[in-house]
Scaffold this active site. Structure first.
Site, short mmCIF file in Angstrom:
data_model
loop_
_atom_site.label_atom_id
_atom_site.label_comp_id
_atom_site.label_asym_id
_atom_site.label_seq_id
_atom_site.Cartn_x
_atom_site.Cartn_y
_atom_site.Cartn_z
N GLU A 447 0.93 -1.24 -0.01
CA GLU A 447 0.07 0.05 -0.08
C GLU A 447 0.82 1.49 -0.06
O GLU A 447 1.60 1.46 0.65
CB GLU A 447 -0.81 0.02 1.19
CG GLU A 447 -1.99 -1.06 1.21
CD GLU A 447 -2.84 -1.28 2.41
OE1 GLU A 447 -4.05 -1.58 2.28
OE2 GLU A 447 -2.29 -1.11 3.57
N ASN A 485 -5.93 -4.16 5.80
CA ASN A 485 -6.29 -4.36 7.30
C ASN A 485 -7.44 -3.70 7.79
O ASN A 485 -8.43 -4.62 8.60
CB ASN A 485 -5.09 -3.78 8.36
CG ASN A 485 -3.96 -4.59 8.24
OD1 ASN A 485 -3.83 -5.69 7.67
ND2 ASN A 485 -2.66 -3.93 8.57
#
Ligand code: NAI
Length: 669
Positions: A447, A485
């Site tokens: 990311e 997440n």
């Protein structure tokens, strides 16, 4: 005037047929390129040359395969069948040429490219590490449809060919030579000589041994198919991934009957390719290309990387960068903190590079550097120290004045907002998140995290760096849990709530794998580490309506951390979870998978609303690559739209009465 193919005839009368697809860095067999090949072959038939050598003018390789973009537009079985039959006719033309034919291969030779090479009488390839030859179609939910099932089994024998097609694995030049897929694997300087040699000497073409032909015997095929299916079942659920099973059936029915096998190949691949499964897998393949494209927006190139923090993440990031050919300096508080990282790096190099000289070179590129001498020379500095705001900020204060101009300053933080971390910098726009996943060598996604004040050029350079080291960059906005997440955690926590309420761990895991997740959430939590799950969950709970189950907290305080401590929700023996197998039929509470999966979908919708990623396609790509979300379903957003939003809402409402209802609101919005 030819657009993609060019011929030249040498003094020996050999025609060299060069493939150089217009407007593309890679050769792909588009419909247009195939039609032009067909017309060129007619001219070659008439020219009656001494021989034909098919080669590529692209540095990237021979041919990367058929046109996957066009696959994604196929919806109709008839149209697909027609395309397969057309390719069959063209490759038959190659096979029927009176002169000897050679495919001269370098770099990628995959799918349709390999099938074209198989239609030649001989194949020679370059023996460097970039040469990869294979038939990976099964990964797209289909199998080779341009004559590959017939010609590969005939050339190298049934089991070796089926092994290559069922695994989708690409072979190196020397491995391809060992199985007989190519006749010669030679250094670059000898490649043309080898191709010409095959034409001038015309050796007897490769044939499988008697033993390799034996499994094709009509009496043995049912038994062989049975064992093949058993092998495949260990890796792929037939309900989710039918292609390998259809391939085995096609082979069992038609092997040794080439004409019928060609017809059946076109028929079966046409049916598969127009199915939802294949279309979703093709979608994910193309979305991964979209992630790669994120790394092409900048031409930033790094040669020296400095990593700070030689723990699990920093150590593995440093090793991975050195494996990719970069010079890496690795800093920690003291040399003793680096010994484990260096040991793991050595194991990684041995596993990936095999040859001792290459391993030695990679080790030479990775330097322990506790005095931080690498900082002023580095193009990229990656901070991966403890997850502690003050410690990170104190480190940046020392780093910032020493950074080379234009160097990237990156953090691997998994939970601290970038706005907080960069507030102590003189030049806050320069900090960018480079959030790797554990284990770095297996998890391709990174990311690329931007705060509101992060310089967009810096974020693009960070994406280019991720691509440079062979990872897939996903640009995300700095917010709790970023994307992956944030979506994964509510799903894991819901699974733990179910466990607390008395549902057995194996039943929960089975419900998730039946849905198509690669691993159940209970086992996944154990694998990630319950301490890490707890830390991420606590962090998310600070800003999102996430409840952290008491069971998770108590496990961590008892030191039951999952696989790494030998005991988590499951006990572990030799790294394997000891779980009771759920007996068939005894499974699975209705709605169990929905209870968990809807959490993910709910959060995915929320992330899209909040603009954490720029669009639904990138979200799907990130979640599939980052969490393994059932690839054959095409990603969470695609799954919602294919099931129908209304249908989803009614399922979610039913769940709302069973579970706490707070979490369904976002989805409704
Ligand atoms: P770790 O505890 O394994 O390693 C941290 C290392 O940093 C230790 O070796 C420590 O000695 C060193 N260190 C601490 N302060 C230092 C300083 N001032 N100067 C030099 N070295 C220093 O931690 P881990 O798990 O590798 O995590 C590192 C970062 O990566 C954290 O920000 C974490 O949130 C993030 N992260 C962790 C993931 C995981 O699965 N463990 C996944 C993704 C991100």
């Amino acid at each position: 005037m030819n657009k993609h193919w060019r011929t030249e005839q040498d003094q020996d009368g050999i025609i060299w047929l060069h493939f150089n697809q217009a407007d593309s860095s890679t050769n792909v067999l588009t419909v247009e390129a195939l039609e032009e090949l067909d017309a060129t072959l007619i001219e070659i038939e008439q020219a009656n040359p001494t021989g034909l050598i098919i080669c590529s003018d692209k540095p990237s390789g021979f041919i990367a395969g058929a046109d996957v973009n066009a696959f994604s537009r196929i919806t109709d079985v008839d149209e697909a069948r027609q395309q397969m039959r057309q390719a069959h006719a063209i490759f038959d033309r190659v096979e029927r040429l009176k002169c000897p034919t050679v495919a001269m291969i370098h770099g990628f030779c995959l799918g349709g490219g390999t099938e074209l090479a198989l239609a030649c009488r001989y194949r020679v390839c370059r023996n460097d590490p970039r040469t990869r030859i294979g038939l990976p179609e099964v990964r797209l939910g289909i199998f080779p449809g341009f004559g590959g099932t017939v010609r590969s089994t005939r050339l190298i024998g049934h089991l070796p060919a089926l092994n290559i097609m069922l695994s989708g694995r690409a072979l190196s030049g020397s491995a391809a030579r060992r199985v007989g897929l190519v006749d010669m694997s030679v250094p670059e300087r000898q490649l043309k000589v080898a191709a010409r040699h095959m034409i001038m000497t015309q050796p007897r073409p490769h044939q499988p041994t008697w033993l390799q032909r034996l499994p094709g015997n009509g009496l043995l095929r049912p038994l062989v198919s049975y064992f093949l299916k058993k092998q495949v079942a260990k890796l792929a659920n037939p309900a989710h991934y039918p292609a390998p099973y259809v391939l085995i059936k096609h082979w069992r029915k038609q092997a040794n009957h080439p004409k019928a096998m060609f017809t059946s190949e076109a028929e079966e691949v046409a049916k598969l390719i127009s199915s939802d499964t294949a279309q979703n897998l093709i979608r994910i393949f193309l979305l991964q290309d979209q992630l790669k494209a994120e790394g092409r927006r900048s031409d930033f190139k790094a040669t020296h990387v400095h990593v700070i923090g030689g723990g699990i993440m920093g150590g593995d990031i440093a090793a991975w960068c050195a494996l990719q050919g970069m010079h890496v300096t690795l800093q920690d508080r003291a040399p003793e903190f680096l010994s484990q990282a260096m040991g793991r790096a050595h194991s990684l190099f041995k596993k990936k590079l095999k040859k001792p000289l290459l391993v030695r070179d990679a080790l030479d590129r990775l330097m322990p550097d506790c005095k931080a001498t690498g900082v002023p020379k580095a193009d990229v500095v990656i901070e991966a120290i403890f997850e502690n705001t003050e410690a990170k900020q104190a480190l940046y204060a020392q780093l910032e004045p020493r950074l080379k101009e234009g160097a990237l300053l990156c953090t691997n933080t998994s939970s601290i907002p970038l706005e907080v971390l960069n507030s102590s910098l003189k030049n806050p726009q320069r900090l960018v998140g480079l959030h790797f996943f554990n284990p770095v060598a297996k998890m391709q996604l990174v990311e690329i995290v931007s705060a509101t004040n992060t310089d967009p050029d810096t974020a693009q350079q960070a994406a280019a760096f991720a691509k440079q080291i062979g990872h897939l960059p996903l640009p995300v906005k700095s917010s709790p849990g970023f994307l992956v997440n944030r979506i994964l955690m509510p799903y894991l926590l819901e699974a733990i709530v179910l466990l607390e309420s008395g549902v057995s761990g194996p039943a929960i895991d089975q419900a998730a794998t039946d849905f198509g997740m690669p691993m159940g959430p209970i086992e996944l939590a154990d694998t990630v580490g319950l301490d890490i799950c707890l830390a991420v969950a606590d962090k998310l709970a600070e800003s999102l309506p996430v409840k952290v189950p008491e069971r998770l907290r108590s496990m961590v305080s008892e030191g039951k951390l999952g696989r790494k401590s030998g005991q988590g929700f499951y006990p572990y023996s030799k790294g394997k979870a000891q779980k009771v197998v759920v007996t068939e039929g005894a499974n699975v509470l209705p709605g169990l998978a929905d209870r968990m999966i809807m959490r993910m979908l709910n959060e995915a919708v929320a992330c899209l609303h909040e603009g954490i990623v720029s669009d639904a396609d990138l979200l799907d790509a990130g979640v599939v690559v980052g969490t393994g979300f059932a690839p054959f379903r095409g990603g969470p957003m695609h799954y919602i739209s294919s099931e129908g939003k209304e249908q989803m809402q009614s399922r979610i409402q039913t769940l709302g009465s069973e579970a706490d209802a707070g979490w369904i609101e976002v989805f409704k919005g």
